[in-house]
Design an enzyme around this catalytic site. Structure first.
Site, PDB file in Angstrom:
ATOM      1  CG  HIS A  66      -1.707   1.233   1.416  1.00 47.43           C
ATOM      2  ND1 HIS A  66      -1.430   2.137   2.419  1.00 47.43           N
ATOM      3  CD2 HIS A  66      -2.760   1.752   0.729  1.00 47.43           C
ATOM      4  CE1 HIS A  66      -2.279   3.140   2.342  1.00 47.43           C
ATOM      5  NE2 HIS A  66      -3.094   2.947   1.333  1.00 47.43           N
ATOM      6  CD  GLU A  69      -2.872   2.497  -3.534  1.00 45.23           C
ATOM      7  OE1 GLU A  69      -3.534   3.544  -3.443  1.00 45.23           O
ATOM      8  OE2 GLU A  69      -3.165   1.448  -2.917  1.00 45.23           O
ATOM      9  CG  HIS A  70      -0.116   6.267  -0.564  1.00 43.80           C
ATOM     10  ND1 HIS A  70      -0.670   7.377   0.036  1.00 43.80           N
ATOM     11  CD2 HIS A  70      -1.004   5.257  -0.375  1.00 43.80           C
ATOM     12  CE1 HIS A  70      -1.838   7.052   0.569  1.00 43.80           C
ATOM     13  NE2 HIS A  70      -2.059   5.762   0.344  1.00 43.80           N
ATOM     14  CD  GLU A 146      -4.900   5.405   3.548  1.00 42.10           C
ATOM     15  OE1 GLU A 146      -5.537   4.443   3.060  1.00 42.10           O
ATOM     16  OE2 GLU A 146      -3.947   5.960   2.968  1.00 42.10           O
TER      17      GLU A 146
END
Length: 442
Positions: A66, A69-70, A146
């Site tokens: 993840h 992905e950022h 997040e």
């Protein structure tokens, strides 16, 4: 006259029918390409799916899939940080990305005549990502925030996270996609580059293009932009640690002052859809609809919400699209004044009665009709079709499996549903959680 009428009607059929015509090919560097035609609107969805998700991460580096992905939006030598999305937006399009346990995907939705630009941009960052130390530090703070907002501040999310860890004690499905906070805090630029170099390659990716396109044109563009990219020679096999047999039910209670609506949630280990063998998953899909797919007509809704009036909400859930064993579950929110113990007992009685009485034929027929209609309507959603194929192919299924799925669902019998229910609804393979607003008594 009839022949002429047939020709006229054929010209009036919406181009949605072309959505059933899926073209596939593979470039010399191993990139798989799926083209789904739909010429009703001059738009296209361009998606790149990588066969890597959080369940493929190195142990101790949870959240790296993840995190990367950022970082994929931080730019290359040709595209500056943040410029990727700005370019897409300037074309009147939109873009985003998402990570699951089994895949990581990036997509853009733009006018069809901008497809070549999307391929150029996505191919550029497939092999030429630039990661500056300051960008990594900044984005690490973003994913930590997040987690704070989506998990740590949500009692229900915290309970679900703990339940998955209890359900999957050895398999990485028990590790949250976003990662454990203490491991996220240690993720480094080197970790991101190692993950990127190993997994982000054409021979580990699937390109899905859906919309107002021609397969030959897509092939030409793909060969132009993705074709020159070098494949990875050392892709590891997608083999995950096996889960040991679960011999007894596992129970968790989570109390938090922020809880406004207590509930009971239970998940059972359940088989996933397998290539060429989707029948059991289809039966479980219909079982979930029968037991808790509707807030008014499902078995649990009728029994718990209307007849006994012990719950304000009851549902069942199952999604078989996964690489490995997944879960089948229930959520029941008690009526104010009803304890969690009482609503769980009521839920268990409903399940026991269902296993004894079997499927109501009228409900079974209605649900199969609803599923058939939903599959027909889904052909009108180009984005949904692109996601359906990408999700399936990165989870071990094939094009044939995706196309056969509606027929497999329709072939399910009442006996198939009951056999699946008796196999899966085994408390020894379950995790039951209570979310409550105050501390549980001793």
């Amino acid at each position: 006259m009839l022949h002429r009428l047939g020709l006229v009607l054929a010209t009036m059929i919406p181009a949605a029918a072309l959505a059933d015509e899926v073209t596939t090919f593979t470039l010399e560097n191993g990139l798989d390409v799926v083209v789904i035609e739909d010429h009703r609107a001059p738009a296209v969805t361009h998606m790149v799916w990588y066969r890597v998700g959080s369940a493929d991460e190195a142990r101790g580096h949870s959240g790296i899939a993840h995190f990367l992905e950022h970082l994929m939006f931080k730019g290359t030598d040709d595209v500056g940080p943040g410029a990727f999305s700005d370019i897409v937006e300037a074309q009147g399009g939109n873009d985003n990305a998402f990570t699951t346990w089994d895949y990581t995907a990036y997509f853009q939705r733009v006018a069809a005549d901008r497809l070549d630009l999307m391929m150029e941009l996505e191919a550029d960052r497939m092999r030429d990502l630039r990661l500056l130390p300051e960008d990594v530090d900044t984005e690490r703070d973003v994913i930590l925030e997040e987690r704070s907002q989506r998990t740590d501040s949500d009692p229900g999310a915290l309970l679900s996270e703990q339940m998955r860890a209890a359900q999957f004690m050895n398999h990485p499905y028990g590790i949250p996609i976003i990662g454990w906070r203490h491991e996220m805090e240690q993720l480094s630029r080197e970790d991101a580059l190692a993950h990127y170099t190993r997994y982000y390659a054409p021979n580990n990716a699937i390109l899905v293009v859906a919309g107002d396109v021609q397969p030959d044109a897509v092939r030409a563009l793909a060969e132009t932009y993705y074709g020159p990219l070098a494949p990875s020679a050392d892709l590891p096999p997608r083999v995950r640690p096996a889960e040991p047999p679960q011999l007894a039910e596992r129970r968790l209670t989570y109390a938090d002052a922020r809880v406004s609506e207590p509930y009971v949630i239970r998940t059972y280990l359940a088989p996933e859809r397998d290539a060429g063998d989707q029948e059991k998953a289809a039966a479980l899909t219909i079982l979930a609809e029968l037991l808790g797919g509707s807030g008014t007509t499902s078995v649990m809704a009728r029994k718990l919400t209307f007849e006994t009036q012990t719950a304000v909400y009851a549902s069942a859930f199952y999604d078989g699209t996964a690489m490995d064993d997944t879960t089948f579950g229930f959520v029941v929110v008690p009526l104010p004044g009803i304890s969690l113990a009482d609503v769980e007992a009521a839920m268990d009685k409903v399940l026991a009665d269902f296993l004894t009485d079997g499927v109501d034929p009228a409900a079974f027929a209605r649900i199969k009709t609803q599923i058939r209609a939903a599959n027909i309507y889904a052909r009108d959603d180009v984005d949904g079709l692109a996601r359906r194929y990408g999700e399936a192919l990165t989870s071990g299924l094939t094009i044939a499996d995706v196309q056969a799925w509606p027929d497999v669902l329709q072939a399910v019998t009442e006996d198939d549903v009951m056999a699946a229910a008796r196999e899966v609804l085994n408390r020894d393979r379950a995790v039951t959680g209570w979310l409550m607003a105050e501390e549980a008594p001793e």
